[in-house]
Design a protein around this motif. Structure first.
Motif, short mmCIF file in Angstrom:
data_model
loop_
_atom_site.label_atom_id
_atom_site.label_comp_id
_atom_site.label_asym_id
_atom_site.label_seq_id
_atom_site.Cartn_x
_atom_site.Cartn_y
_atom_site.Cartn_z
N ILE A 103 31.50 -4.69 23.52
CA ILE A 103 31.13 -5.42 22.30
C ILE A 103 29.67 -5.86 22.38
CG2 ILE A 103 31.58 -7.51 20.94
CD1 ILE A 103 34.54 -7.17 21.51
N ARG A 104 29.24 -6.28 23.57
CA ARG A 104 27.83 -6.64 23.72
C ARG A 104 26.93 -5.46 23.36
NH1 ARG A 104 28.47 -9.56 28.81
NH2 ARG A 104 27.09 -8.11 29.84
N LYS A 105 27.35 -4.29 23.79
CA LYS A 105 26.55 -3.09 23.50
C LYS A 105 26.56 -2.77 22.01
CE LYS A 105 26.63 -0.81 27.96
NZ LYS A 105 27.56 -0.15 28.90
N ALA A 106 27.69 -2.98 21.36
CA ALA A 106 27.78 -2.68 19.93
C ALA A 106 26.92 -3.64 19.10
CB ALA A 106 29.24 -2.75 19.47
N VAL A 107 26.81 -4.87 19.58
CA VAL A 107 26.00 -5.87 18.86
C VAL A 107 24.52 -5.55 18.99
CG1 VAL A 107 25.34 -8.32 18.84
CG2 VAL A 107 27.76 -7.68 19.04
N ASP A 108 24.17 -4.99 20.14
CA ASP A 108 22.76 -4.69 20.45
C ASP A 108 22.42 -3.30 19.92
OD1 ASP A 108 20.29 -4.29 21.51
OD2 ASP A 108 20.91 -4.36 23.61
N MET A 109 21.93 -3.25 18.70
CA MET A 109 21.65 -1.93 18.10
C MET A 109 20.30 -1.94 17.40
SD MET A 109 24.09 -2.04 14.71
CE MET A 109 23.18 -0.78 13.85
N PRO A 110 19.74 -0.75 17.21
CA PRO A 110 18.45 -0.69 16.52
C PRO A 110 18.57 -1.13 15.07
CG PRO A 110 19.12 1.50 17.34
CD PRO A 110 20.27 0.57 17.54
N THR A 111 17.47 -1.51 14.49
CA THR A 111 17.47 -1.89 13.07
C THR A 111 17.79 -0.67 12.21
OG1 THR A 111 15.82 -3.58 13.52
CG2 THR A 111 16.04 -2.86 11.23
N ASP B 76 18.52 0.36 7.87
CA ASP B 76 18.34 -0.14 6.51
C ASP B 76 19.68 -0.70 6.04
OD1 ASP B 76 17.96 -0.66 3.89
OD2 ASP B 76 17.44 1.41 3.30
N HIS B 77 19.68 -2.01 5.78
CA HIS B 77 20.94 -2.66 5.41
C HIS B 77 21.29 -2.43 3.94
CE1 HIS B 77 17.76 -5.54 4.53
NE2 HIS B 77 18.56 -6.06 3.61
N ARG B 78 20.54 -1.61 3.27
CA ARG B 78 20.93 -1.24 1.90
C ARG B 78 21.20 0.26 1.83
NH1 ARG B 78 20.42 -5.77 -0.79
NH2 ARG B 78 18.79 -7.23 -0.22
N SER B 79 21.54 0.84 2.95
CA SER B 79 21.77 2.29 2.99
C SER B 79 23.26 2.57 3.20
CB SER B 79 20.99 2.90 4.15
OG SER B 79 21.57 2.49 5.38
N PRO B 80 23.69 3.80 2.92
CA PRO B 80 25.10 4.17 3.18
C PRO B 80 25.48 3.97 4.64
CG PRO B 80 24.00 5.86 1.87
CD PRO B 80 22.93 4.89 2.29
N LEU B 81 24.51 4.08 5.54
CA LEU B 81 24.79 3.88 6.97
C LEU B 81 25.36 2.48 7.21
CD1 LEU B 81 24.54 5.25 9.70
CD2 LEU B 81 22.19 4.42 9.88
N PHE B 82 24.83 1.50 6.48
CA PHE B 82 25.36 0.14 6.63
C PHE B 82 26.81 0.06 6.12
CE2 PHE B 82 26.01 -4.22 4.88
CZ PHE B 82 26.16 -4.83 6.11
N GLY B 83 27.08 0.79 5.05
CA GLY B 83 28.45 0.83 4.53
C GLY B 83 29.44 1.33 5.56
N GLU B 84 28.98 2.21 6.44
CA GLU B 84 29.86 2.76 7.48
C GLU B 84 30.21 1.71 8.54
OE1 GLU B 84 28.24 6.43 9.05
OE2 GLU B 84 27.78 7.10 7.01
N ILE B 85 29.43 0.64 8.56
CA ILE B 85 29.76 -0.48 9.45
C ILE B 85 30.58 -1.51 8.68
CG2 ILE B 85 28.77 -2.42 10.75
CD1 ILE B 85 26.29 -0.59 11.24
N LEU B 86 30.06 -1.87 7.49
CA LEU B 86 30.66 -2.96 6.71
C LEU B 86 32.11 -2.68 6.30
CD1 LEU B 86 30.42 -5.62 5.04
CD2 LEU B 86 29.58 -4.20 3.14
N HIS B 87 32.35 -1.53 5.69
CA HIS B 87 33.68 -1.30 5.11
C HIS B 87 34.79 -1.20 6.17
CE1 HIS B 87 31.71 -1.33 1.32
NE2 HIS B 87 31.02 -0.23 1.57
N PRO B 88 34.58 -0.45 7.25
CA PRO B 88 35.62 -0.45 8.29
C PRO B 88 35.84 -1.83 8.91
CG PRO B 88 34.07 1.35 8.66
CD PRO B 88 33.50 0.50 7.56
#
Ligand SMILES: *Cc1c(COP(=O)(O)O)cnc(C)c1O
Length: 395
Positions: free
Chosen positions: A19-27, A29-41
Motif C-alpha cells: 500500500i505504501r508503494k501504491a500511494v507513492d506514485m508519479p503525478t 493528470d487528474h482530469r484524464s481517463p487514467l485517473f478514472g481508472e483509479i477513482l471508479h474501481p
C-alpha cells in the motif's frame, strides 16, 4: 520511537508495504481517463466493503471528522433536531460538531463503557409524533472506550417507532475491520476515513450515501461548499473532482480495498476477532478488566484496559514509547488516566499482536503493577494456537 515496531494505537494503523508503494506514485493528470481508472474501481470496492449494492460513494481529501461534516451539511438544515447517545469521546465530538452547525441535539447520556441504548432511542422516537427528529447519529465503535454498539438494534428501534429519521453511522474504527452492513442495517450515511481499517495514511474521508440520504440533500440548507456532494457527483461523472484529488491516496485505496476483498470480508472480520480475543485473554491473565461493560460490547478493533484504581494509566503509554519504542493509546475524555488502549486493527497478525502484549507486560512490570512476565503472552499464545482454526496470515 522505533519505526521497526508495529503501532498499537487505534489509528492510524500499520501500512503494508504494497500500500505504501501504491500511494507513492508519479503525478498524473487528474482530469484524464487514467485517473478514472483509479477513482471508479476504488469507489466500487468501497461500496462492496460497505456491503451495499446501491450506495453513492464519496471520497474527499479530508479525515473522518470531515466525513461527519459532509454527512450533516448535505442532509440537514439549521435548527434541525438530531438524536445521539454520548458514550465516549467520538460520539461527544460528533454532538459538539452538530451544535456548532446550529443543530438541535437530543443527547442520551450514556455511561462510558456502555453501548447505544436502542430501547431509549425507540422511546424517544415513538414520542416524537411530529417527526421533528431528522437524523439519528450512531457511533458504531467508540474508539475511546472499546465499545461496539449494535447498529441493527438502532435500525430496529427506528422502524419499531415507525419513524422516518435518517440513520448516520460513524464507522471510522469499524468499517473494513468488523462486520458492517450498510444495506442490511438500513444505514443512510456511513462515514469512515482512510487511516484505520483501510490501512492507509490519514487524508481521505470516505462516505456511502443511501438514496434516501441523497434525496435529503435537495432540501437541506446548511451551508456547504467543499463538502457539497452535488459538485462531487458532477466531478465523478467527468472522471474528476471539483478540485484536486489526493491521487496517490486514492490509488492506495483501490489497492487496500482490493486486498480486503481478496482476503474476504468474513476472513478479515474473523482475523480481527481472533487477534482481539487473544488480547482480551492477556488482559484477563493480567488480572485487569476492560472499559467495555459486558462481553457483547467488546470491540474487535481496540481494547480500552482499566488499570488499578489510583494508578495513572497514561504512564504505561509514556514508558512504552520512551523505553521500548512502541505506541499504545492513552485514555481520552472521561476515561483519561483510567485506561490505556491497545489498538488491534488493520494490517496485523497474531504474531504482531504478541509483541504488543509482551511490551505492555514489560511496561507494567517496570511500573510495579504486579503483572507476571509471560502471563498475558501465554494466554494469548494458547488462544492463537488453539482458539481458531483459520490461521491464514494477514497481508
Ligand atoms: C478516529 C475516529 C474519528 C476521527 O477521525 P479523523 O480521521 O481523525 O478525523 C471519528 N470517529 C471514530 C469512531 C474514530 O475512531
Amino acid at each position: 520511537m522505533s519505526m521497526q515496531n508495529p503501532v498499537f494505537i487505534p489509528g492510524p494503523t500499520n501500512i503494508p508495504e504494497a500500500i505504501r508503494k501504491a500511494v507513492d506514485m508519479p503525478t498524473i493528470d487528474h482530469r484524464s481517463p487514467l485517473f478514472g481508472e483509479i477513482l471508479h474501481p476504488a469507489r466500487d470496492n468501497v461500496r462492496k466493503v460497505l456491503r451495499s449494492d446501491s450506495a453513492e460513494v464519496f471520497i474527499f481529501p479530508s479525515t473522518g471528522t470531515g466525513g461527519w461534516e459532509c454527512a450533516l451539511t448535505n442532509t440537514l438544515s439549521p435548527g434541525d433536531r438530531v438524536l445521539a447517545a454520548r458514550n465516549g469521546m467520538f460520539s461527544q465530538r460528533w454532538i459538539d460538531m452538530c451544535r456548532r452547525h446550529g443543530l438541535d441535539v437530543e443527547v442520551v447520556e450514556t455511561p462510558w463503557g456502555e453501548g447505544i441504548p436502542a430501547e431509549r432511542f425507540e422511546a424517544i422516537l415513538s414520542a416524537d409524533r411530529g417527526h421533528a427528529i431528522k437524523a439519528v447519529l450512531a457511533t458504531h465503535n467508540e474508539t475511546a472506550t472499546g465499545v461496539r454498539s449494535d447498529i441493527a438494534a438502532v435500525r430496529r428501534a427506528i422502524d419499531a417507532a415507525g419513524h422516518p429519521a435518517l440513520l448516520f453511522v460513524d464507522g471510522v474504527s469499524s468499517i473494513g475491520s468488523m462486520e458492517f452492513r450498510m444495506d442490511g442495517w438500513g444505514v443512510d450515511i456511513a462515514v469512515t476515513g482512510s487511516q484505520k481499517g483501510f490501512m492507509l495514511p490519514a487524508g481521505l474521508a470516505i462516505l456511502g450515501f443511501s438514496a434516501k440520504a441523497m434525496a435529503a440533500g435537495a432540501t437541506a440548507t446548511l451551508p456547504r461548499t467543499f463538502f457539497d456532494i452535488r459538485d462531487m457527483e458532477k466531478g465523478y461523472a467527468a472522471n474528476g473532482y471539483p478540485y484536486t484529488p489526493a491521487v496517490g491516496l486514492l490509488n492506495g485505496l483501490k489497492l487496500a480495498t482490493g486486498m480486503l476483498l481478496d482476503e474476504g470480508l468474513e476472513a478479515v472480520f474473523a482475523r480481527h476477532h481472533r487477534i482481539a480475543e487473544g488480547v482480551r485473554r492477556a488482559v484477563h491473565a493480567w488480572g485487569l478488566g476492560l472499559c467495555a461493560a459486558s462481553p457483547d460490547l467488546y470491540s474487535d478493533t481496540v481494547s480500552a484496559i482499566r488499570t488499578t484504581e489510583g494508578f495513572d494509566a497514561t504512564r504505561i503509554v509514556t514508558l512504552a514509547a520512551s523505553k521500548y519504542g512502541v505506541a499504545f493509546g492513552t485514555g481520552l475524555g472521561e476515561v483519561a488516566g483510567k485506561v490505556f488502549r491497545i489498538g488491534h486493527l488493520g494490517s496485523l497478525t497474531d504474531v504482531m499482536a504478541l509483541s504488543g502484549i509482551a511490551t505492555a507486560e514489560m511496561v507494567m512490570a517496570d511500573l510495579g503493577l504486579g503483572v507476571r512476565l509471560g502471563s498475558g503472552v501465554a494466554a494469548a499464545q494458547e488462544y492463537y494456537r488453539h482458539g481458531a482454526s483459520a490461521k491464514k496470515a494477514a497481508a
